[in-house]
Design an enzyme around this catalytic site. Sequence first.
Site, PDB file in Angstrom:
ATOM      1  CG  ASN A   9      35.586  38.951  36.637  1.00  0.00           C
ATOM      2  OD1 ASN A   9      35.689  40.130  36.970  1.00  0.00           O
ATOM      3  ND2 ASN A   9      34.583  38.175  37.046  1.00  0.00           N
ATOM      4  CD1 TRP A  10      42.023  40.822  37.220  1.00  0.00           C
ATOM      5  CD2 TRP A  10      42.640  42.824  38.017  1.00  0.00           C
ATOM      6  NE1 TRP A  10      43.256  41.115  36.689  1.00  0.00           N
ATOM      7  CE2 TRP A  10      43.667  42.342  37.163  1.00  0.00           C
ATOM      8  CE3 TRP A  10      42.803  44.066  38.631  1.00  0.00           C
ATOM      9  CZ2 TRP A  10      44.822  43.053  36.914  1.00  0.00           C
ATOM     10  CZ3 TRP A  10      43.968  44.777  38.383  1.00  0.00           C
ATOM     11  CH2 TRP A  10      44.963  44.281  37.544  1.00  0.00           C
ATOM     12  CE  LYS A  11      35.256  35.912  40.004  1.00  0.00           C
ATOM     13  NZ  LYS A  11      34.795  34.653  40.595  1.00  0.00           N
ATOM     14  CG  HIS A  94      30.212  36.853  36.906  1.00  0.00           C
ATOM     15  ND1 HIS A  94      30.142  36.314  38.175  1.00  0.00           N
ATOM     16  CD2 HIS A  94      31.400  36.430  36.378  1.00  0.00           C
ATOM     17  CE1 HIS A  94      31.234  35.606  38.400  1.00  0.00           C
ATOM     18  NE2 HIS A  94      32.016  35.654  37.335  1.00  0.00           N
ATOM     19  CD  GLU A  96      31.542  36.077  41.745  1.00  0.00           C
ATOM     20  OE1 GLU A  96      31.863  37.250  41.431  1.00  0.00           O
ATOM     21  OE2 GLU A  96      32.375  35.161  41.907  1.00  0.00           O
ATOM     22  CD  GLU A 166      29.941  32.825  35.139  1.00  0.00           C
ATOM     23  OE1 GLU A 166      31.057  33.169  35.512  1.00  0.00           O
ATOM     24  OE2 GLU A 166      28.890  33.402  35.469  1.00  0.00           O
ATOM     25  N   GLY A 172      35.742  29.681  41.735  1.00  0.00           N
ATOM     26  CA  GLY A 172      36.395  30.001  42.996  1.00  0.00           C
ATOM     27  C   GLY A 172      36.492  28.847  43.971  1.00  0.00           C
ATOM     28  CB  SER A 211      38.513  26.809  38.803  1.00  0.00           C
ATOM     29  OG  SER A 211      37.823  27.293  39.934  1.00  0.00           O
ATOM     30  N   GLY A 232      39.335  33.779  36.483  1.00  0.00           N
ATOM     31  CA  GLY A 232      39.141  34.475  37.752  1.00  0.00           C
ATOM     32  C   GLY A 232      40.442  34.662  38.504  1.00  0.00           C
ATOM     33  N   GLY A 233      40.678  33.856  39.538  1.00  0.00           N
ATOM     34  CA  GLY A 233      41.816  34.035  40.430  1.00  0.00           C
ATOM     35  C   GLY A 233      43.159  34.076  39.725  1.00  0.00           C
TER      36      GLY A 233
END
Length: 249
Positions: A9-11, A94, A96, A166, A172, A211, A232-233
């Site tokens: 997931n690049w967000k 998600h 967020e 999650e 993050g 993470s 994620g990152g």
Amino acid sequence: MRTRLIAGNWKMNGSTSLIDDFGRAFADAALPEAVDVVVIPPFPYLDAARQAFRDTPLQLGAQTLNPIDSGAHTGEVSGRMLKELEVTYVLVGHSERRELYRESDEQVFDRLLAALHNGLVPILCVGESLAERDAGQTMDVVLRQVGYAMARLDPEQRQQVVIAYEPVWAIGTGRTATPEQAQEVMAGIRAYQAGFNAALAEQLTLLYGGSMNAKNAAELLAQPDIDGGLVGGASLKTDDFYAICQSAG
């Protein structure tokens, strides 16, 4: 055997050059058998990703969708549009989206139905905050979120849903649930599904999101109820993402 799935997931990150990098990096990638790999870029990059990933094992995902197929909803994207762009997976719920955009369980469910209606595989995201974990409410929160959606689906619809756990406090932040903490929640989700159908529970694909990175992926993915990761990152770095994919084999 359950499907193994790694989803990146690049967000609200990425670029056309990064998409090209991934296309080149995975063009000759020797990925483990029976592992599906999905990249989930922002909407503006979906068509570029579709073209760049065409001769690679990478599948395409989207970060959310509107519950209806068309209409006066400026700034929104429908499942029908995503399907036309050859999107396979779509995130729903998600953390967020739930926290920043106040998406309720009901709204998440509506998006899940829209995904199924349009032939997309929904990845239903669930998880607890740090305050909820510290209060001992993890399973209550997670199973409420899972149950609101899964209990309302028909049996054949449930078979098409992927669930990603999650822990919000680990997204993050660099903090990660221990493999044992993650496994405990995953096992609880699978046991809950067994209340509907034992066979469904056994074949349900469960992802850990929070993470996951190249260093901890193998240990997390070794847990019996963790079938993959919502990354994620680390999904923004070709080498790290490739290493995570290798850990799923």
